[in-house]
Scaffold this motif. Structure first.
Motif, PDB file in Angstrom:
ATOM      1  N   PHE A 332      -7.271 -11.906   3.642  1.00 23.15           N
ATOM      2  CA  PHE A 332      -7.513 -10.627   2.963  1.00 23.15           C
ATOM      3  C   PHE A 332      -7.101  -9.449   3.837  1.00 23.15           C
ATOM      4  CE2 PHE A 332     -10.812  -7.237   2.750  1.00 23.15           C
ATOM      5  CZ  PHE A 332     -10.664  -6.789   1.443  1.00 23.15           C
ATOM      6  N   ARG A 333      -7.610  -9.431   5.059  1.00 19.94           N
ATOM      7  CA  ARG A 333      -7.379  -8.268   5.920  1.00 19.94           C
ATOM      8  C   ARG A 333      -5.944  -8.239   6.437  1.00 19.94           C
ATOM      9  NH1 ARG A 333      -7.428  -4.176   5.415  1.00 19.94           N
ATOM     10  NH2 ARG A 333      -9.464  -4.213   4.492  1.00 19.94           N
ATOM     11  N   ALA A 334      -5.433  -9.412   6.873  1.00 16.80           N
ATOM     12  CA  ALA A 334      -4.084  -9.446   7.443  1.00 16.80           C
ATOM     13  C   ALA A 334      -3.053  -9.057   6.384  1.00 16.80           C
ATOM     14  CB  ALA A 334      -3.792 -10.841   8.007  1.00 16.80           C
ATOM     15  N   SER A 335      -3.211  -9.558   5.140  1.00 14.38           N
ATOM     16  CA  SER A 335      -2.198  -9.260   4.118  1.00 14.38           C
ATOM     17  C   SER A 335      -2.278  -7.788   3.693  1.00 14.38           C
ATOM     18  CB  SER A 335      -2.363 -10.185   2.908  1.00 14.38           C
ATOM     19  OG  SER A 335      -3.678 -10.092   2.412  1.00 14.38           O
ATOM     20  N   ASN A 336      -3.489  -7.295   3.461  1.00 16.76           N
ATOM     21  CA  ASN A 336      -3.615  -5.880   3.089  1.00 16.76           C
ATOM     22  C   ASN A 336      -3.112  -4.986   4.220  1.00 16.76           C
ATOM     23  OD1 ASN A 336      -4.678  -5.906   0.417  1.00 16.76           O
ATOM     24  ND2 ASN A 336      -6.664  -6.522   1.213  1.00 16.76           N
ATOM     25  N   GLY A 337      -3.482  -5.348   5.458  1.00 15.53           N
ATOM     26  CA  GLY A 337      -3.061  -4.549   6.618  1.00 15.53           C
ATOM     27  C   GLY A 337      -1.548  -4.546   6.765  1.00 15.53           C
ATOM     28  N   GLN A 338      -0.938  -5.714   6.532  1.00 13.76           N
ATOM     29  CA  GLN A 338       0.519  -5.787   6.691  1.00 13.76           C
ATOM     30  C   GLN A 338       1.227  -4.849   5.704  1.00 13.76           C
ATOM     31  OE1 GLN A 338       2.813  -9.532   5.668  1.00 13.76           O
ATOM     32  NE2 GLN A 338       3.093  -9.483   7.875  1.00 13.76           N
ATOM     33  N   LYS A 339       0.756  -4.839   4.474  1.00 16.89           N
ATOM     34  CA  LYS A 339       1.392  -3.957   3.480  1.00 16.89           C
ATOM     35  C   LYS A 339       1.189  -2.491   3.860  1.00 16.89           C
ATOM     36  CE  LYS A 339      -0.079  -3.966  -0.922  1.00 16.89           C
ATOM     37  NZ  LYS A 339      -0.642  -2.669  -1.369  1.00 16.89           N
ATOM     38  N   THR A 340      -0.041  -2.152   4.274  1.00 17.96           N
ATOM     39  CA  THR A 340      -0.319  -0.754   4.626  1.00 17.96           C
ATOM     40  C   THR A 340       0.569  -0.314   5.786  1.00 17.96           C
ATOM     41  OG1 THR A 340      -2.588  -1.088   3.931  1.00 17.96           O
ATOM     42  CG2 THR A 340      -2.164   0.878   5.219  1.00 17.96           C
ATOM     43  N   VAL A 341       0.649  -1.135   6.839  1.00 16.24           N
ATOM     44  CA  VAL A 341       1.475  -0.759   7.998  1.00 16.24           C
ATOM     45  C   VAL A 341       2.938  -0.657   7.583  1.00 16.24           C
ATOM     46  CG1 VAL A 341       2.249  -1.483  10.289  1.00 16.24           C
ATOM     47  CG2 VAL A 341      -0.142  -1.776   9.657  1.00 16.24           C
ATOM     48  N   PHE A 342       3.384  -1.615   6.756  1.00 21.22           N
ATOM     49  CA  PHE A 342       4.787  -1.617   6.318  1.00 21.22           C
ATOM     50  C   PHE A 342       5.133  -0.349   5.550  1.00 21.22           C
ATOM     51  CE2 PHE A 342       7.875  -2.713   2.931  1.00 21.22           C
ATOM     52  CZ  PHE A 342       8.965  -3.006   3.730  1.00 21.22           C
ATOM     53  N   ARG A 343       4.191   0.081   4.696  1.00 22.87           N
ATOM     54  CA  ARG A 343       4.465   1.264   3.883  1.00 22.87           C
ATOM     55  C   ARG A 343       4.323   2.562   4.699  1.00 22.87           C
ATOM     56  NH1 ARG A 343       4.147   0.675  -1.904  1.00 22.87           N
ATOM     57  NH2 ARG A 343       5.786  -0.812  -2.350  1.00 22.87           N
ATOM     58  N   MET A 344       3.349   2.588   5.638  1.00 19.35           N
ATOM     59  CA  MET A 344       3.069   3.847   6.338  1.00 19.35           C
ATOM     60  C   MET A 344       3.783   3.970   7.677  1.00 19.35           C
ATOM     61  SD  MET A 344      -0.895   4.186   5.257  1.00 19.35           S
ATOM     62  CE  MET A 344      -1.180   5.935   5.277  1.00 19.35           C
ATOM     63  N   GLN A 345       3.999   2.836   8.366  1.00 18.59           N
ATOM     64  CA  GLN A 345       4.689   2.880   9.669  1.00 18.59           C
ATOM     65  C   GLN A 345       5.741   1.778   9.707  1.00 18.59           C
ATOM     66  OE1 GLN A 345       1.043   1.948  11.532  1.00 18.59           O
ATOM     67  NE2 GLN A 345       0.554   4.032  12.102  1.00 18.59           N
ATOM     68  N   PRO A 346       6.821   1.922   8.926  1.00 23.79           N
ATOM     69  CA  PRO A 346       7.780   0.816   8.785  1.00 23.79           C
ATOM     70  C   PRO A 346       8.436   0.384  10.098  1.00 23.79           C
ATOM     71  CG  PRO A 346       8.564   2.821   7.696  1.00 23.79           C
ATOM     72  CD  PRO A 346       7.186   3.107   8.134  1.00 23.79           C
TER      73      PRO A 346
END
Ligand code: NDP
Length: 491
Positions: A332-346
């Protein structure tokens, strides 16, 4: 659904109680079931007894306190996504500035937003230190539980009606007060009931004295209901302590697991700005009821059960539940975190080398990492976690009867032995034992994970439709590259 959902919440709560059992014994004997017997078994207070002034005032005071914390605690201003019609980006106040931690190596969060829950925890901490498990907040919640639920339901009905009526002040071509209010595409069918339920307005403002206009949908999404769930979880643990003089391992696991989930949501509060509820859905009865009544009172059923019927899992049980919880939380946390980082700090090293599709719309869609395994792998993690809140209730179900009736029935004798072994007894000369209810209580304590599976399957399909509309052929290509919806290779 408007009337069915409140009835369902009350059914779950009344049928599992500390008066007769879980489920109430008369429900297990439909042949001899009478309304009088049922009313007695579930301690039915009568329709007038569903509300009382004490609970209503307490609930309103609680909402007011959440607004006070919202206004006075340190905050940061976060920009939301572009509004569908005007493209304007609204700003939101999240109570987080004082706790702006950057845990880059863990990718846990970008900002934190849980000072309000910390303030409530501090109040509960001080109260518990002074009064122990009998802190009046805990006893009040237990004694007025039904009326507290009713008060929250009434607020949900009132709020949904207010924002529905107020949405008609948005008129094409005319400026709105406050500015940038928009209607939601899914809530303007013209049918009063449907639009009231789905929500006509996308970002409805409510004037709060001392604060000005607050975008009430985003506020309700994570504030009073979610924080309320946290308070309930702690109050139920306190009730178990009051009843039995100790916490069982099952209770500690359920309470800690729920608190972790709630605090995680508050910690990552600003990430809700990307969620479909905020970007697309209107605010109507569906969200108001979900946020304020359904979430706190249905998601906490397991803790309420354990407050009356203590379960000891033992070392293997605890390790098993922790493994399920850890696995779910990690996904849950790793997948949500990965998307957030990808979108905000590519350009962050953790996501820089992941493959993606550059859509014509402008956004990028990950095709490797977690989001290359399934299109909503985050839902899988969330669902696995939900098991860890139900499993500690075991083969659930209990009956409550006068202490040790010493019947010759072999099953009862076995129950009595296990009762003594587990030191189970309620104050007031009552005993709690599995009896004939064994297994039937699972309808209540495992309800959450079944409901949640339905919610996530439905939500995935809604999100799929939204993305199909938004990305067209690029979404087809993403689906070709990542064929699984939620469970890699299976679904
Ligand atoms: P998600 O976090 O799953 O985000 C979906 C959005 O992410 C899509 O609409 C799209 O938005 C974007 N997206 C989709 N695929 C990709 C990709 N491959 N790469 C990059 N971006 C992509 O949304 P939810 O709000 O549904 O869920 C958030 C979390 O909240 C989940 O973990 C869920 O389990 C949890 N949740 C819990 C609930 C509860 O009651 N406990 C209820 C609801 C959710 P875009 O338009 O920006 O491209």
């Amino acid at each position: 659904m408007t009337f069915g959902l409140p009835i369902l919440v009350f059914t779950l709560i009344f049928s599992c109680n500390d008066v007769s059992g879980c489920p109430a014994p008369s429900l297990l004997n439909p042949k001899s079931l009478t309304l009088d017997k049922l009313a007695q078994d579930v301690a039915w207070p009568g329709f007038a007894g569903l509300v009382n002034w004490q609970a209503s005032i307490a609930v309103v005071a609680y909402y007011a306190l959440t607004f006070v914390f919202y206004g006075v605690l340190p905050a940061q201003i976060v920009e939301g996504g572009p509004l569908p019609n005007s493209g304007v980006k609204l700003t939101y106040r999240f109570n987080s500035e004082s706790l702006r931690w950057h845990l880059s190596p863990c990718r846990l969060t970008s900002d934190t937003g849980f000072t309000t829950s910390m303030a409530f925890l501090a109040i509960l901490g001080v109260g518990t230190a002074v009064y122990g498990a009998s802190f009046p907040v805990y006893t009040f919640i237990w004694d007025n539980y039904i009326q507290i639920i009713s008060a929250n339901m009434l607020i949900a009905f009132g709020l949904a009606t207010y924002v529905y009526v107020n949405s008609f002040s948005i008129r094409p071509g005319k400026p709105t007060v406050p500015p940038h209010r928009e209607l939601a595409a899914g809530g303007i069918s013209g049918s009063v009931i449907y639009d009231w339920f789905m929500g006509r307005e996308l970002n409805p403002p409510v004037w709060i004295p001392g604060l000005g206009y607050v975008e009430i949908k985003t506020y309700m999404e994570l504030r009073p209901g979610m924080t309320g769930w946290m308070i309930l979880a702690i109050a139920f643990a306190a009730k178990q302590y009051q009843n039995y003089g100790r916490f069982t391992d099952a209770m500690l696991l359920v309470t800690a697991g729920e608190l972790m989930y709630i605090l995680d949501a508050h910690w990552n509060e600003s990430s809700i700005l990307q969620q479909i509820d905020i970007t697309t859905d209107g605010f109507g009865f569906m969200l108001a009821f979900g946020d304020l009544a359904w979430l706190p009172f249905v998601y906490s059923l397991q803790g309420r059960y354990l407050a009356v019927h203590p379960v000891n899992l033992g070392v293997f049980g605890v390790v098993g539940v922790l493994t399920v919880q850890g696995l779910g939380y990690y996904i849950f946390r790793a997948s949500n975190g990965q998307k957030t980082v990808f979108r905000m700090q590519p350009n962050d090293p953790s996501v820089r080398n992941l493959s993606y599709i550059q859509t014509k719309h402008g956004s990028k869609l990950l095709t490797s990492g977690w989001w290359g395994a399934a299109r909503h792998i985050n839902y899988l993690g969330d669902w696995i976690m939900s098991w860890s809140w139900s499993l500690p209730t075991g083969i659930a179900g209990y009956v409550i009867q006068d202490s040790f009736p010493f019947r010759s029935n072999a099953g009862l004798a076995k129950d009595k032995a296990s009762l003594i072994r587990n030191d189970q007894s309620l104050t007031g000369g009552k005993e709690v034992m599995p009896g004939d209810a064994r297994g039937w209580g699972m309808v209540i304590t495992y309800f959450y994970l079944l409901y949640f599976a339905v919610l996530l399957i439905h939500r995935e399909r809604r999100d799929d439709e939204k993305c199909q509309r938004k990305y067209g052929k690029d979404w087809d290509e993403y689906k070709r590259q990542v064929p699984s919806r939620i469970v890699p290779g299976i679904y």
